[in-house]
Motif scaffolding. Structure first.
Motif, PDB file in Angstrom:
ATOM      1  N   GLU A  69       0.819  -1.217   0.000  1.00 22.22           N
ATOM      2  CA  GLU A  69       0.000   0.000   0.000  1.00 22.22           C
ATOM      3  C   GLU A  69       0.850   1.263   0.000  1.00 22.22           C
ATOM      4  O   GLU A  69       0.489   2.262  -0.607  1.00 22.22           O
ATOM      5  CB  GLU A  69      -0.955   0.005   1.196  1.00 22.22           C
ATOM      6  CG  GLU A  69      -2.070  -1.002   1.076  1.00 22.22           C
ATOM      7  CD  GLU A  69      -2.987  -0.985   2.282  1.00 22.22           C
ATOM      8  OE1 GLU A  69      -3.012   0.021   3.018  1.00 22.22           O
ATOM      9  OE2 GLU A  69      -3.682  -1.990   2.487  1.00 22.22           O
ATOM     10  N   GLY A  70       1.985   1.219   0.694  1.00 22.88           N
ATOM     11  CA  GLY A  70       2.863   2.386   0.732  1.00 22.88           C
ATOM     12  C   GLY A  70       3.441   2.712  -0.627  1.00 22.88           C
ATOM     13  O   GLY A  70       3.613   3.883  -0.983  1.00 22.88           O
ATOM     14  N   ILE A  71       3.731   1.700  -1.403  1.00 24.22           N
ATOM     15  CA  ILE A  71       4.259   1.906  -2.752  1.00 24.22           C
ATOM     16  C   ILE A  71       3.201   2.557  -3.630  1.00 24.22           C
ATOM     17  O   ILE A  71       3.499   3.428  -4.449  1.00 24.22           O
ATOM     18  CB  ILE A  71       4.732   0.568  -3.375  1.00 24.22           C
ATOM     19  CG1 ILE A  71       5.856  -0.046  -2.552  1.00 24.22           C
ATOM     20  CG2 ILE A  71       5.128   0.732  -4.827  1.00 24.22           C
ATOM     21  CD1 ILE A  71       7.150   0.736  -2.559  1.00 24.22           C
TER      22      ILE A  71
ATOM     23  N   GLU B 152       3.976   8.186  -9.648  1.00 22.70           N
ATOM     24  CA  GLU B 152       3.986   7.171 -10.705  1.00 22.70           C
ATOM     25  C   GLU B 152       5.389   6.874 -11.224  1.00 22.70           C
ATOM     26  O   GLU B 152       5.745   5.724 -11.468  1.00 22.70           O
ATOM     27  CB  GLU B 152       3.086   7.616 -11.861  1.00 22.70           C
ATOM     28  CG  GLU B 152       2.972   6.578 -12.956  1.00 22.70           C
ATOM     29  CD  GLU B 152       2.049   7.001 -14.074  1.00 22.70           C
ATOM     30  OE1 GLU B 152       2.037   6.283 -15.088  1.00 22.70           O
ATOM     31  OE2 GLU B 152       1.346   8.017 -13.955  1.00 22.70           O
ATOM     32  N   LYS B 153       6.213   7.922 -11.375  1.00 21.95           N
ATOM     33  CA  LYS B 153       7.584   7.710 -11.873  1.00 21.95           C
ATOM     34  C   LYS B 153       8.383   6.809 -10.929  1.00 21.95           C
ATOM     35  O   LYS B 153       9.186   5.995 -11.373  1.00 21.95           O
ATOM     36  CB  LYS B 153       8.316   9.043 -12.038  1.00 21.95           C
ATOM     37  CG  LYS B 153       8.038   9.734 -13.320  1.00 21.95           C
ATOM     38  CD  LYS B 153       8.961  10.923 -13.476  1.00 21.95           C
ATOM     39  CE  LYS B 153       8.877  11.436 -14.891  1.00 21.95           C
ATOM     40  NZ  LYS B 153       9.858  12.461 -15.166  1.00 21.95           N
ATOM     41  N   VAL B 154       8.162   6.946  -9.648  1.00 27.88           N
ATOM     42  CA  VAL B 154       8.870   6.122  -8.675  1.00 27.88           C
ATOM     43  C   VAL B 154       8.314   4.701  -8.701  1.00 27.88           C
ATOM     44  O   VAL B 154       9.067   3.728  -8.737  1.00 27.88           O
ATOM     45  CB  VAL B 154       8.787   6.736  -7.264  1.00 27.88           C
ATOM     46  CG1 VAL B 154       9.401   5.813  -6.222  1.00 27.88           C
ATOM     47  CG2 VAL B 154       9.459   8.102  -7.237  1.00 27.88           C
TER      48      VAL B 154
ATOM     49  N   ARG C 155      10.978   4.880 -12.968  1.00 28.27           N
ATOM     50  CA  ARG C 155      11.289   5.764 -14.095  1.00 28.27           C
ATOM     51  C   ARG C 155      12.109   6.993 -13.708  1.00 28.27           C
ATOM     52  O   ARG C 155      12.122   7.964 -14.428  1.00 28.27           O
ATOM     53  CB  ARG C 155       9.999   6.226 -14.766  1.00 28.27           C
ATOM     54  CG  ARG C 155       9.308   5.148 -15.551  1.00 28.27           C
ATOM     55  CD  ARG C 155      10.063   4.867 -16.802  1.00 28.27           C
ATOM     56  NE  ARG C 155       9.510   3.725 -17.498  1.00 28.27           N
ATOM     57  CZ  ARG C 155      10.074   3.151 -18.523  1.00 28.27           C
ATOM     58  NH1 ARG C 155      11.217   3.601 -18.989  1.00 28.27           N
ATOM     59  NH2 ARG C 155       9.524   2.111 -19.086  1.00 28.27           N
ATOM     60  N   THR C 156      12.829   6.921 -12.602  1.00 27.40           N
ATOM     61  CA  THR C 156      13.749   8.004 -12.257  1.00 27.40           C
ATOM     62  C   THR C 156      15.164   7.545 -12.593  1.00 27.40           C
ATOM     63  O   THR C 156      15.427   6.344 -12.736  1.00 27.40           O
ATOM     64  CB  THR C 156      13.672   8.360 -10.756  1.00 27.40           C
ATOM     65  OG1 THR C 156      14.166   7.251 -10.001  1.00 27.40           O
ATOM     66  CG2 THR C 156      12.239   8.710 -10.330  1.00 27.40           C
TER      67      THR C 156
ATOM     68  N   LEU D   3       5.315   7.894 -22.194  1.00 27.59           N
ATOM     69  CA  LEU D   3       6.655   8.475 -22.062  1.00 27.59           C
ATOM     70  C   LEU D   3       7.207   8.977 -23.390  1.00 27.59           C
ATOM     71  O   LEU D   3       7.921   9.965 -23.438  1.00 27.59           O
ATOM     72  CB  LEU D   3       7.630   7.449 -21.476  1.00 27.59           C
ATOM     73  CG  LEU D   3       7.365   7.031 -20.048  1.00 27.59           C
ATOM     74  CD1 LEU D   3       8.353   5.957 -19.625  1.00 27.59           C
ATOM     75  CD2 LEU D   3       7.463   8.222 -19.113  1.00 27.59           C
ATOM     76  N   ASN D   4       6.918   8.247 -24.466  1.00 29.84           N
ATOM     77  CA  ASN D   4       7.451   8.626 -25.771  1.00 29.84           C
ATOM     78  C   ASN D   4       6.498   8.142 -26.859  1.00 29.84           C
ATOM     79  O   ASN D   4       6.705   7.091 -27.460  1.00 29.84           O
ATOM     80  CB  ASN D   4       8.847   8.038 -25.970  1.00 29.84           C
ATOM     81  CG  ASN D   4       9.527   8.592 -27.192  1.00 29.84           C
ATOM     82  OD1 ASN D   4       8.928   9.271 -28.017  1.00 29.84           O
ATOM     83  ND2 ASN D   4      10.803   8.286 -27.326  1.00 29.84           N
TER      84      ASN D   4
END
Length: 194
Positions: A34-36, A41-43, A47-48, A112-113
């Motif tokens: 749940e914490g995630i 969204e990037k994390v 996607r970082t 993203l692209n």
């Protein structure tokens, strides 16, 4: 790859190879936390820049897992980023180690692209000219692909494989290849579980 280069063969034999099925299962459990779900969204999607190694490790592990499922025996993985490859896969046949130098590519999600295409990605593979190199493409999109219409690279490569999730929940995955040695095989496998 059974290299004619004894120095490279010794170097590859010294790597730490592991079956990454448990790694994939742990990532799945972590993603359901749940914490995630509360993270940006990037994390969540790795996607970082800081999380890129984890995203690539997950993709390499998934390819090796799928390949192992298709062959009916485990394919082991070692991280070994080099000039020409991102990871090394190991298949053991009759107590003989067979290494595959793998370059990982991704057809990123349209969010993203949206302009990127699989045709463009394949055309960009001309930079690789190594008969020991296998290119592995993670199809990270929700679209149908007619593989028969793709223009495959003509440069020297050992293999060209593609894989991707077949449903939104990523519970079923497909593996396609070797595109450089028809006929093209397709195999479908569930996400690893205990």
């Amino acid at each position: 790859m059974d290299s004619d280069n004894p120095i490279l063969s010794r170097k590859l034999a010294q790597l730490e190879f592991k079956d990454r099925k448990n790694f994939l299962m742990e990532l799945r459990l972590l993603g359901q936390n749940e914490g995630i779900a509360a993270l940006p969204e990037k994390v969540r999607n790795l996607r970082t820049n800081e999380l890129k190694p984890w995203r690539e490790a997950r993709a390499a592990a998934m390819f090796c897992y799928l390949m192992g499922q298709a062959l009916g025996e485990p394919i082991y993985l070692a991280a070994a980023e080099d000039e020409d490859f991102d990871f090394v896969a190991l298949q053991q046949i009759d107590d003989v180690n067979h290494f595959k130098l793998c370059q990982l590519k991704e057809l990123a999600p349209t969010s993203l692209n949206p302009q990127a295409t699989l045709d463009q990605l394949l055309a960009g593979l001309t930079e690789y000219d190594n008969s020991d190199l296998t290119v592995v493409i993670h199809l990270n999109r929700r679209e149908r692909i007619d593989f028969s219409k793709l223009k495959m690279p003509t440069n020297r490569l050992s293999g060209l494989w593609m894989f991707g999730a077949l449903d939104v929940a990523q519970s079923t995955w497909g593996l396609w290849g070797n595109f450089l040695q028809p006929p093209i095989n397709e195999s479908v496998h569930p996400y690893p579980s205990a």
